[in-house]
Design a protein around this motif. Structure first.
Motif, short mmCIF file in Angstrom:
data_model
loop_
_atom_site.label_atom_id
_atom_site.label_comp_id
_atom_site.label_asym_id
_atom_site.label_seq_id
_atom_site.Cartn_x
_atom_site.Cartn_y
_atom_site.Cartn_z
N LEU A 227 0.83 -1.21 0.00
CA LEU A 227 0.00 0.00 0.00
C LEU A 227 0.86 1.26 0.00
N SER B 211 3.87 1.53 -1.37
CA SER B 211 4.36 1.70 -2.75
C SER B 211 3.28 2.33 -3.61
N PHE B 212 2.05 1.91 -3.38
CA PHE B 212 0.93 2.34 -4.21
C PHE B 212 0.54 3.79 -3.95
N VAL B 213 0.45 4.15 -2.65
CA VAL B 213 -0.08 5.47 -2.28
C VAL B 213 1.03 6.52 -2.17
#
Lengths: 396, 396
Positions: free
Chosen positions: A327, A329-331
């Motif tokens: 998460l 890495s994603f956000v």
């Protein structure tokens, strides 16, 4: 959002003034214009209207040495918000002033499975013991967090898995009638995130994640300073992200969900198994004493050096960290805040989560700080009051 | 954002008018006021200014049968944007009008590892062949997508893993000078997401994810209608999310990253291994012919019924779906768009991704549609032109 009528600002300038006074506290009149980019005359006119309508107080000149003295402006002293945080196993209620300072706070065990009538009746009684409600001080607004998916627009829970009887129950309408004020309803994780942003560790952070580890596991997502709720209000529902398809069966029917590995329910299950199998004298003793085991027993056992409990915390932290690493890495958030009852396990849990996240984040230019909630148990009630004030302090 | 001076709207009303005309096309003057909530007189004044400054054309009365005829307003006919999409192995350049319709489009193989000077020189040459640039039509603005992390504010790549020599290279300044117009730079996945929102399958969707499966794997995140870039511009970097710690070693040094399982590089590796080991006659033949294998060879082999290629596609889709299932729970998007070169594998890939996501999404009230990119190869150039127009069509 449809709620009971209330005295609210008449335009965006008045709304901005109220929000600034809420967040920055009492302010010398002379410096207020700069803060909200209003001309002297426009500021005077808007303040006059706010005072006339009882939303703002202008006090005598503030203490000043030399130079001209400026009177002090603040949110009306009598302004009161109610913050309510209904958890799976406890209810918390707080009364705040217009700057969202806690004036009174009560909490007690409550089983949300007893249903909405009993639960909301108790919320109104607790508000009464704080001096709020029909017989007490007038509330400007109330915010309520519930432990499941919520339609913020409708003010009702939507298919909440652990709240039998609450589906589509008109929480907002019932409480608005009982409390005599506008009521806003949201998911409990979202209001905890709002609370940390209002008065906790995320105060100046625009983009952050709030991970709640309680009976279940959820995530509050703050984007550009606002809670992000997703298309149907389910954003942040990370408890059923798949950690491993070969993992234990989850209450949802899938296998290997994060919640099937960790969180209050999984911890209670694993602790009981260890106690029954004779693998932990500490947990066996607690189980014999209380007849049941919970996350706090595991925390105590881990503190006392019990190796089984330490393994449970370490493994759980690794699972959370594995999901959180993805998460992050994603956000690409500026901060991660860990809260909820299980977060009471403190440093050992946090260290485990950090090491799992940072190990995976090596290619990232900047992994965010991962910290414990600063408001703890009170994050929810502060955030709920903030939710209510955001509505009341916006142009009608 | 600091860019070369350009003729831009003087206030928010003019900006809104230009954006509406860009997205809705030519519009009868009589109905325009409602669309932008302006009074008749205010609309007339703002349109006069826009016409005087060459940003808008007001044409003769439109064809109308009966009733009063209204003249037609549109973005100035001569308005031109350049959209540039630099990928790891190809470059795409398009010229658009003020409504972002493609007027001319060129693409050719280009190895981004040749460095920024060679790459940008070729971009300028290609723009020239489309009639844009110093000797051609005047550009209102240009947008550029690059295959790595980008500081949108600085207009430069930041530590891009597959772009040696590009770190902090002043892409915006160099191109602005060469092209003689404002230039905006962003990550390639973000511009593809913008393109699908402008003219593709995500046209009316405020919250969606765009998964690009090319040489690497990335995700564009659109929140409340805008690209979300995260705290340091790395949001959507999902290629290194951990699928399984026991998995293959990734170029980043970790194990089990999504990109280590799937994407152009992993496919080429697995296809070559299968060909060399004699497990696929189709792939062995292709390898002997071309000396190298890529995703399109695997796609062709799968189409031809080659079982090894089919397994590669099926396994890859399952891995992508596993990660995407978690992101869908987390974001609760209204739509997921799959694009990029590997997405050319089409239905088999999409079916595999869908089944993995929906299998995990059972507890969700509403799993989103998962669809292929509509613009395909052209999503990037359209989105890049949109990025430029958002800047040029905003109040200076």
């Amino acid at each position: 959002v449809e709620v009971l009528a209330a005295v609210r600002p008449e335009n965006a300038h008045q709304a901005r003034l109220l929000q600034v006074l809420r967040d920055a506290g009492p302010h010398p009149r002379a410096s207020l214009g700069d803060l909200v980019s209003l001309s002297r005359s426009r500021l005077a006119a808007e303040l006059d209207r706010l005072v006339a309508r009882g939303l703002v107080d202008v006090g005598g000149p503030g203490a000043s040495r030399g130079g001209r003295r400026s009177s002090v402006v603040r949110v009306a002293a009598g302004t009161r918000f109610l913050g309510v945080d209904v958890g799976a196993t406890a209810v918390r209620v707080a009364l705040t002033d217009g700057e969202l300072n806690l004036l009174a706070y009560r909490h007690e065990p409550m089983d949300v499975r007893r249903g909405p009538e009993a639960g909301l009746r108790r919320v109104v009684e607790l508000a009464g013991t704080l001096g709020a409600g029909p017989a007490g001080v007038r509330l400007a607004g109330a915010g309520v967090g519930l432990p499941g998916p919520v339609s913020v627009r409708d003010g009702t829970p939507v298919s909440p898995p652990i709240m039998p009887g609450w589906h589509r129950f008109p929480v907002r309408e019932v409480l608005a009638t009982e409390l005599g004020c506008p009521v806003l309803v949201d998911n409990d994780v979202n209001i905890m995130a709002l609370g940390e942003r209002q008065a906790g560790v995320a105060r100046a952070v625009d983009d952050f994640l709030f991970i709640k580890i309680g009976t279940g596991i959820g995530c509050g997502i703050v984007v550009r300073g606002e809670v992000y709720r997703g298309t149907t209000g389910c954003a942040g529902d990370i408890g059923h992200i798949c950690v491993s398809v070969d993992g234990p069966v989850c209450a949802c029917g899938n296998t290997g969900c994060l919640e099937a590995y960790f969180g209050g329910a999984a911890l209670a299950r694993d602790a009981a198994a260890a106690a029954s199998a004779g693998r932990s004298a500490f947990l066996a003793h607690r189980l014999a004493e209380a007849g049941t085991l919970g996350p706090s027993d595991v925390a105590d056992a881990a503190d006392a050096g019990d190796p089984v409990a330490r393994d449970l915390v370490r493994d759980g932290a690794a699972r959370i960290g594995e999901v959180l690493g993805g998460l992050v890495s994603f956000v690409n958030p500026g901060l991660v805040v860990v809260g909820g009852r299980v977060a009471g396990m403190g440093h050992a849990l946090l260290a485990g989560i950090r090491s799992a996240v940072y190990r995976r984040s090596v290619p990232l230019p900047a992994a965010p700080p991962i910290v414990l909630s600063e408001l703890g148990d009170r994050a929810g009630v502060v955030g709920a009051a903030r939710l209510a004030s955001d509505h009341v302090f916006s142009a009608a």
